[in-house]
Design a protein around this motif. Structure first.
Motif, PDB file in Angstrom:
ATOM      1  N   ASP A 193     -11.888  -4.422   1.827  1.00  0.00           N
ATOM      2  CA  ASP A 193     -10.623  -5.454   1.940  1.00  0.00           C
ATOM      3  C   ASP A 193     -10.813  -6.364   3.349  1.00  0.00           C
ATOM      4  O   ASP A 193     -10.546  -7.359   3.015  1.00  0.00           O
ATOM      5  CB  ASP A 193      -9.381  -4.886   1.838  1.00  0.00           C
ATOM      6  CG  ASP A 193      -8.941  -4.501   0.118  1.00  0.00           C
ATOM      7  OD1 ASP A 193      -9.447  -5.088  -0.581  1.00  0.00           O
ATOM      8  OD2 ASP A 193      -8.045  -3.660  -0.003  1.00  0.00           O
ATOM      9  N   LEU A 194     -11.143  -5.661   4.139  1.00  0.00           N
ATOM     10  CA  LEU A 194     -11.112  -6.417   5.467  1.00  0.00           C
ATOM     11  C   LEU A 194     -12.661  -7.145   5.405  1.00  0.00           C
ATOM     12  O   LEU A 194     -12.188  -8.418   5.895  1.00  0.00           O
ATOM     13  CB  LEU A 194     -11.327  -5.344   6.593  1.00  0.00           C
ATOM     14  CG  LEU A 194     -10.327  -4.511   6.921  1.00  0.00           C
ATOM     15  CD1 LEU A 194     -10.532  -3.285   8.023  1.00  0.00           C
ATOM     16  CD2 LEU A 194      -9.154  -5.378   7.450  1.00  0.00           C
ATOM     17  N   ARG A 233      -2.560  -8.622   0.173  1.00  0.00           N
ATOM     18  CA  ARG A 233      -1.955  -8.084   1.202  1.00  0.00           C
ATOM     19  C   ARG A 233      -2.770  -8.501   2.471  1.00  0.00           C
ATOM     20  O   ARG A 233      -2.315  -8.964   3.400  1.00  0.00           O
ATOM     21  CB  ARG A 233      -1.408  -6.984   1.177  1.00  0.00           C
ATOM     22  CG  ARG A 233      -0.568  -6.254   2.188  1.00  0.00           C
ATOM     23  CD  ARG A 233       0.476  -7.196   2.475  1.00  0.00           C
ATOM     24  NE  ARG A 233       1.696  -6.561   3.569  1.00  0.00           N
ATOM     25  CZ  ARG A 233       2.443  -7.310   4.236  1.00  0.00           C
ATOM     26  NH1 ARG A 233       2.648  -8.368   3.859  1.00  0.00           N
ATOM     27  NH2 ARG A 233       3.130  -6.432   5.107  1.00  0.00           N
ATOM     28  N   VAL A 234      -3.969  -7.903   2.574  1.00  0.00           N
ATOM     29  CA  VAL A 234      -4.931  -8.129   3.462  1.00  0.00           C
ATOM     30  C   VAL A 234      -5.188  -9.438   3.983  1.00  0.00           C
ATOM     31  O   VAL A 234      -5.037  -9.781   5.084  1.00  0.00           O
ATOM     32  CB  VAL A 234      -6.184  -7.070   3.175  1.00  0.00           C
ATOM     33  CG1 VAL A 234      -7.271  -7.342   4.440  1.00  0.00           C
ATOM     34  CG2 VAL A 234      -5.782  -5.660   3.100  1.00  0.00           C
ATOM     35  N   THR A 276      -5.038   4.510  -0.899  1.00  0.00           N
ATOM     36  CA  THR A 276      -4.548   3.233  -0.874  1.00  0.00           C
ATOM     37  C   THR A 276      -3.999   2.609  -2.181  1.00  0.00           C
ATOM     38  O   THR A 276      -4.871   3.291  -3.100  1.00  0.00           O
ATOM     39  CB  THR A 276      -5.504   2.257  -0.404  1.00  0.00           C
ATOM     40  OG1 THR A 276      -6.627   2.317  -0.955  1.00  0.00           O
ATOM     41  CG2 THR A 276      -5.727   2.571   1.052  1.00  0.00           C
ATOM     42  N   CYS A 333     -12.260  -4.395  -4.421  1.00  0.00           N
ATOM     43  CA  CYS A 333     -11.057  -4.652  -3.584  1.00  0.00           C
ATOM     44  C   CYS A 333      -9.905  -3.723  -3.892  1.00  0.00           C
ATOM     45  O   CYS A 333      -9.650  -3.354  -5.112  1.00  0.00           O
ATOM     46  CB  CYS A 333     -10.624  -5.872  -3.385  1.00  0.00           C
ATOM     47  SG  CYS A 333     -11.902  -7.197  -2.476  1.00  0.00           S
ATOM     48  N   ALA A 373      -6.230  -0.611   6.184  1.00  0.00           N
ATOM     49  CA  ALA A 373      -6.892  -1.238   5.093  1.00  0.00           C
ATOM     50  C   ALA A 373      -8.275  -0.669   4.763  1.00  0.00           C
ATOM     51  O   ALA A 373      -9.037  -0.411   5.703  1.00  0.00           O
ATOM     52  CB  ALA A 373      -6.957  -2.678   5.269  1.00  0.00           C
ATOM     53  N   THR A 374      -8.661  -0.838   3.562  1.00  0.00           N
ATOM     54  CA  THR A 374     -10.195  -0.237   3.309  1.00  0.00           C
ATOM     55  C   THR A 374     -11.224  -1.360   4.035  1.00  0.00           C
ATOM     56  O   THR A 374     -11.041  -2.543   4.239  1.00  0.00           O
ATOM     57  CB  THR A 374     -10.467  -0.354   1.974  1.00  0.00           C
ATOM     58  OG1 THR A 374     -10.378  -1.593   1.364  1.00  0.00           O
ATOM     59  CG2 THR A 374      -9.370   0.516   1.228  1.00  0.00           C
ATOM     60  N   PRO A 419       0.667  -1.225  -0.104  1.00  0.00           N
ATOM     61  CA  PRO A 419      -0.084  -0.066   0.058  1.00  0.00           C
ATOM     62  C   PRO A 419       0.736   1.357   0.022  1.00  0.00           C
ATOM     63  O   PRO A 419       1.744   1.186   0.604  1.00  0.00           O
ATOM     64  CB  PRO A 419      -0.784  -0.006   1.431  1.00  0.00           C
ATOM     65  CG  PRO A 419      -0.642  -1.587   1.807  1.00  0.00           C
ATOM     66  CD  PRO A 419       0.573  -2.124   1.194  1.00  0.00           C
ATOM     67  N   GLU A 454      -0.526  -1.309   9.445  1.00  0.00           N
ATOM     68  CA  GLU A 454      -0.854  -1.493   7.976  1.00  0.00           C
ATOM     69  C   GLU A 454      -2.292  -2.251   7.931  1.00  0.00           C
ATOM     70  O   GLU A 454      -2.912  -1.531   7.078  1.00  0.00           O
ATOM     71  CB  GLU A 454       0.356  -2.472   7.205  1.00  0.00           C
ATOM     72  CG  GLU A 454      -0.050  -2.448   5.843  1.00  0.00           C
ATOM     73  CD  GLU A 454       0.881  -3.438   5.208  1.00  0.00           C
ATOM     74  OE1 GLU A 454       0.850  -3.992   3.989  1.00  0.00           O
ATOM     75  OE2 GLU A 454       1.993  -3.647   5.990  1.00  0.00           O
ATOM     76  N   LEU A 455      -2.475  -3.025   8.655  1.00  0.00           N
ATOM     77  CA  LEU A 455      -4.011  -3.930   8.529  1.00  0.00           C
ATOM     78  C   LEU A 455      -4.892  -2.905   8.922  1.00  0.00           C
ATOM     79  O   LEU A 455      -5.966  -2.623   8.315  1.00  0.00           O
ATOM     80  CB  LEU A 455      -3.874  -4.867   9.584  1.00  0.00           C
ATOM     81  CG  LEU A 455      -5.136  -6.002   9.285  1.00  0.00           C
ATOM     82  CD1 LEU A 455      -5.454  -6.198   7.897  1.00  0.00           C
ATOM     83  CD2 LEU A 455      -4.868  -7.208  10.334  1.00  0.00           C
ATOM     84  N   ASN A 503      -6.547  -3.884  -2.039  1.00  0.00           N
ATOM     85  CA  ASN A 503      -5.281  -4.795  -1.842  1.00  0.00           C
ATOM     86  C   ASN A 503      -5.613  -6.177  -1.040  1.00  0.00           C
ATOM     87  O   ASN A 503      -5.086  -6.443   0.035  1.00  0.00           O
ATOM     88  CB  ASN A 503      -4.341  -3.885  -0.958  1.00  0.00           C
ATOM     89  CG  ASN A 503      -2.625  -4.146  -1.292  1.00  0.00           C
ATOM     90  OD1 ASN A 503      -2.462  -5.235  -2.084  1.00  0.00           O
ATOM     91  ND2 ASN A 503      -1.932  -3.269  -0.635  1.00  0.00           N
TER      92      ASN A 503
END
Length: 473
Positions: A389-390, A361-362, A18, A356, A385-386, A6, A381-382, A358
């Motif tokens: 993505d989560l 990576r997530v 992101t 999505c 995340a958007t 990201p 970093e987590l 990333n």
């Protein structure tokens, strides 16, 4: 798709950006092909707050200055964000919509003050455009001093590498209007018909379903059968990737080819990162173009087998055996694309459909957290995340984990019988010793068939060695 780190732009607020992961589509060289496209990154929104300014030093931009940007694309991404990127370098980020307003104003030649006024009118509050321009400079989005679009230091003049072995420049070669008819509504209806036809043949004639133990060896000589695989495997892989390339050219998008690995399998892949310059609904064509080519080729091969099976074509036995082997290879390649946990074509479709940024990576970070291996830096970093993505990562991580079982089943049912037979046959000849012609013949055949896996293994060792060295540093 291949995941990229990201991108978070410093010195801006409120909001964040992101970076999407790269878009790639791939397929195993042994019997399949994949495509590559990144998911976008994120950049922060301009904060509350002309002589010409260009290059990385634009952080000192003044209110009356104009700012020269590289040829950037700006694509709406939902209601509150836009996807901004430099197609030449393959760098893309998502930013709040007010950032898109600023970029659009600067692209029209507006001064920083004029862009700030437009942004304030859009956002309903003052916007710190100089800080945002500094962020654009750090991302390499500002033009060089000579105004030719180069950022000045040459670092951003080449596309970002997304595979260990990859072309350094984007390909064009064919004019979009030349190939556009092959990716219109009528063409897609034909491709769908070919796929449905193939499924219908398998359903009505189950005897034509591939049998690895029998269909993989069209000749009595196992080594000759292994050599007969290679031309079609390479042709099938090349035609699949050319499908992605042509599908992209139909939309005016540039691509490049590369070689990567998925687990222990070597794959060809097509970098479709420039798809981020298009609205989401227009990205599906290039992503599915490889499977469209596969469907046509499979339909043609099955037609030959069906004519032989029904007695309408009195073809030599060798022709029937070769058709059976090629159908087996093509079915393996198409089944490979359904393995979304290996970043295949359908993974790219899934990421695009769900919106999505990333996911790859997530997913990795969420798995590390589930097993208690998440570092403080990774936790931060987590946390950035958007939400999409989560939400998707909560179930996709387990799909990815369970996917290893699917790969093992795919390998054991389709490839292991072939490799086992070739190795058994090769071992018999190697026992004769290096002074016999049979020794070298069998060694050559086994090496050609298993060579891609050997290269994939070497790439994996190199990758993990690099990670280990980075951790120790």
């Amino acid at each position: 798709m291949t995941a990229s780190e990201p991108v978070t732009a410093p010195g801006a607020a409120p909001g964040s950006a992101t970076a999407p992961e790269p878009v790639t589509v791939a397929e195993p060289v042994t019997v399949a092909e994949p495509v590559t496209a990144p998911e976008p990154a994120a950049v922060s929104e301009p904060e509350a707050a002309p002589e010409q300014v260009s290059g990385p030093g634009a952080a000192a931009v003044g209110g009356s200055a104009t700012v020269r940007l590289r040829p950037l694309s700006v694509v709406p991404e939902g209601e509150d964000e836009v996807l901004v990127g430099d197609p030449a370098t393959g760098t893309f980020v998502t930013i709040p919509a007010v950032g898109g307003v600023v970029i659009a104003a600067l692209q029209r030649g507006a001064s920083v003050d004029e862009a700030a006024a437009e942004a304030e009118e859009f956002a309903g509050q003052p916007v710190n455009v100089p800080s945002f321009v500094a962020t654009l400079g750090e991302l390499g989005f500002l033009a060089g001093e000579d105004g030719d679009g180069d950022p000045g230091d040459g670092a951003a003049s080449e596309p970002v590498r997304t595979a260990p072995i990859q072309a350094r420049r984007w390909m064009t070669g064919i004019r979009p209007e030349t190939v556009r008819p092959f990716f219109g509504p009528v063409a897609w209806a034909c491709y769908a018909a070919c796929l449905l036809y193939a499924l219908g043949v398998f359903a009505l004639r189950p005897g034509l379903l591939p049998d690895p133990a029998e269909d993989a060896f069209p000749f009595d000589d196992t080594g000759l059968s292994a050599l007969a695989w290679l031309p079609f495997v390479w042709f099938a892989a090349a035609s699949h990737e050319c499908g992605h390339w042509l599908g992209a050219r139909a939309l005016g998008i540039q691509t490049r080819f590369g070689v990567d690995r998925r687990m222990w399998m070597l794959v060809f892949e097509t970098d479709l990162t420039q798809l981020w310059t298009l609205p989401r609904r227009r990205r599906y064509g290039p992503l599915l173009a490889g499977l469209a080519v596969d469907s046509v080729l499979l339909a043609v091969l099955l037609t030959g087998r069906l004519l032989i099976d029904t007695g309408h074509w009195a073809a030599p036995d060798l022709v029937g055996s070769l058709l059976a082997a090629w159908v087996f290879i093509k079915v393996m390649q198409m089944l490979w694309q359904s393995l979304v946990f290996l970043r295949t074509d359908l993974y790219a479709v899934l990421v695009n459909a769900l919106g999505c940024r990333n996911l790859w990576r997530v997913k990795s970070l969420m798995l590390r957290r589930a097993f208690g291996r998440l570092t403080a830096e990774e936790a931060g970093e987590l946390a950035e995340a958007t939400e999409t993505d989560l939400r998707v990562g909560r179930w996709f991580r387990w799909v990815w984990l369970a996917g290893f079982v699917g790969v093992v089943v795919w390998f054991c049912l389709l490839l292991l019988p072939v490799f086992a037979e070739v190795l058994r046959w090769a071992a018999g000849g190697l026992a004769e010793g290096p002074l016999s012609a049979g020794f070298w013949y069998r060694l050559l055949c086994a090496g050609l068939l298993l060579g891609p896996e050997t290269l994939a293994l070497s790439l994996a060792v190199k990758e993990y060695a690099g990670r280990l060295a980075a951790r120790r540093a």
